[in-house]
Design a protein around this motif. Structure first.
Motif, short mmCIF file in Angstrom:
data_model
loop_
_atom_site.label_atom_id
_atom_site.label_comp_id
_atom_site.label_asym_id
_atom_site.label_seq_id
_atom_site.Cartn_x
_atom_site.Cartn_y
_atom_site.Cartn_z
N GLY A 293 -25.47 -30.65 14.07
CA GLY A 293 -26.08 -29.63 13.21
C GLY A 293 -27.54 -29.42 13.49
N GLN A 294 -28.32 -30.49 13.46
CA GLN A 294 -29.75 -30.38 13.75
C GLN A 294 -29.98 -29.99 15.21
N LEU B 13 -32.48 -39.84 18.16
CA LEU B 13 -31.79 -39.55 19.42
C LEU B 13 -32.09 -38.14 19.90
N LEU B 14 -32.10 -37.19 18.98
CA LEU B 14 -32.41 -35.82 19.34
C LEU B 14 -33.83 -35.69 19.86
N LYS B 15 -34.76 -36.35 19.19
CA LYS B 15 -36.15 -36.28 19.62
C LYS B 15 -36.31 -36.86 21.02
N TYR B 16 -35.61 -37.97 21.29
CA TYR B 16 -35.69 -38.58 22.61
C TYR B 16 -35.01 -37.72 23.67
N CYS B 17 -33.81 -37.24 23.37
CA CYS B 17 -33.04 -36.46 24.35
C CYS B 17 -33.71 -35.13 24.70
N THR C 240 -37.80 -32.45 15.10
CA THR C 240 -36.61 -32.28 14.26
C THR C 240 -37.10 -31.64 12.95
N THR C 241 -36.84 -30.37 12.81
CA THR C 241 -37.43 -29.59 11.72
C THR C 241 -36.92 -30.03 10.35
N PRO D 77 -34.55 -35.67 9.25
CA PRO D 77 -35.61 -34.86 9.86
C PRO D 77 -36.96 -35.04 9.17
N ALA D 78 -36.97 -35.21 7.85
CA ALA D 78 -38.23 -35.38 7.12
C ALA D 78 -38.92 -36.67 7.55
#
Length: 251
Positions: A37-38, A120-124, A130-131, A206-207
């Motif tokens: 989703g994010q 993981l998203l921030k790293y990838c 991540t808003t 995300p926060a």
């Protein structure tokens, strides 16, 4: 009233293997849901030069969250019930379908899973933000609380009707689909106003990772109130008082 069925649980419940497995299932289901989703919003922003706030971005977010939640609920359903949402867990607790101790385990796992997915998203993505969820212009915090309350009411009401009602019969088969679709529809309805979280864990990850806490309380108060109201309404009006509540193995 379902309140008489609310249970704290036994002291040793938090260490029971089935409770720990259920919490682990919630952890992995939350990673699946938040990552997709994010991540869809981050991908759309990258491909369209921050176009995630456009109508097309809203539709993309609704579809990604709906599809991901259908899967996340399905893969956890036989282990934890597939809550994938602290508000859903709270609604189940208010209706006497899960003990407080098990609910706390679920909440910890859900919040931790959301944080891990965002890390993981921030790293990838090489450090993309991540808003965090936030309010758009003209929307007050209390407007957003009502938005979150109503949308989460619809979500938890759907959970009760398709997964928790002892009379659900074959309708239970489509519970993950129905739950995913109502979340997607609610994102189309409220996404342009407050992001349409309906899920404190989805807002928390995300926060925390972006360290952006503006109006964060909205995304706890609204969903928790909406979940409690849905549980009380459905249980009082549509579930036969003579029936025993579902066991945690059912949800």
């Amino acid at each position: 009233m379902p309140l008489y069925r609310i249970a704290v649980g036994t002291p040793g419940e938090a260490s029971q293997p089935d409770a720990l497995r259920a919490a682990l299932a919630e952890f992995f289901s939350m990673i699946i849901f938040v990552f997709a989703g994010q991540g869809s919003g981050m991908a759309f922003s990258k491909l369209t030069d921050n176009g995630s706030n456009t109508p097309a971005g809203l539709v993309a977010a609704a579809l990604a969250h709906a599809f991901a939640l259908i899967v996340a609920v399905s893969v956890g359903a036989n282990i934890s019930g597939g809550h994938v949402n602290p508000a859903v867990t709270f609604g189940a607790f208010v209706g006497g379908n899960i003990t407080l101790l098990r609910a706390i385990l679920y909440w910890i796992a859900q919040l931790f899973g959301s944080v891990i997915a965002c890390l993981l998203l921030k790293y990838c993505t090489g450090g993309m933000v991540t808003t965090a969820f936030g309010l758009t212009e003209g929307v007050t915090p209390w407007n957003a609380v009502i938005f979150e309350l109503v949308m989460t009411f619809g979500l938890v009401y759907t959970v009760y009707a398709t997964a928790l009602d002892p009379k659900k019969g074959n309708v239970g088969v489509i519970a993950p689909l129905a739950i995913g679709l109502i979340v997607g529809a609610n994102i189309l309805a409220g996404g342009a106003f407050d992001g349409a979280s309906m899920n404190p864990a989805v807002s928390f990850g995300p926060a925390l990772v972006s360290w952006s806490w503006s109006h964060h309380w909205v995304y706890w108060l609204g969903p928790m109130l909406g979940a409690a109201v849905a549980a009380l309404v459905y249980d009082n009006f549509f579930i036969d008082a003579a029936l025993e509540p579902l066991s945690t193995s059912d949800f």
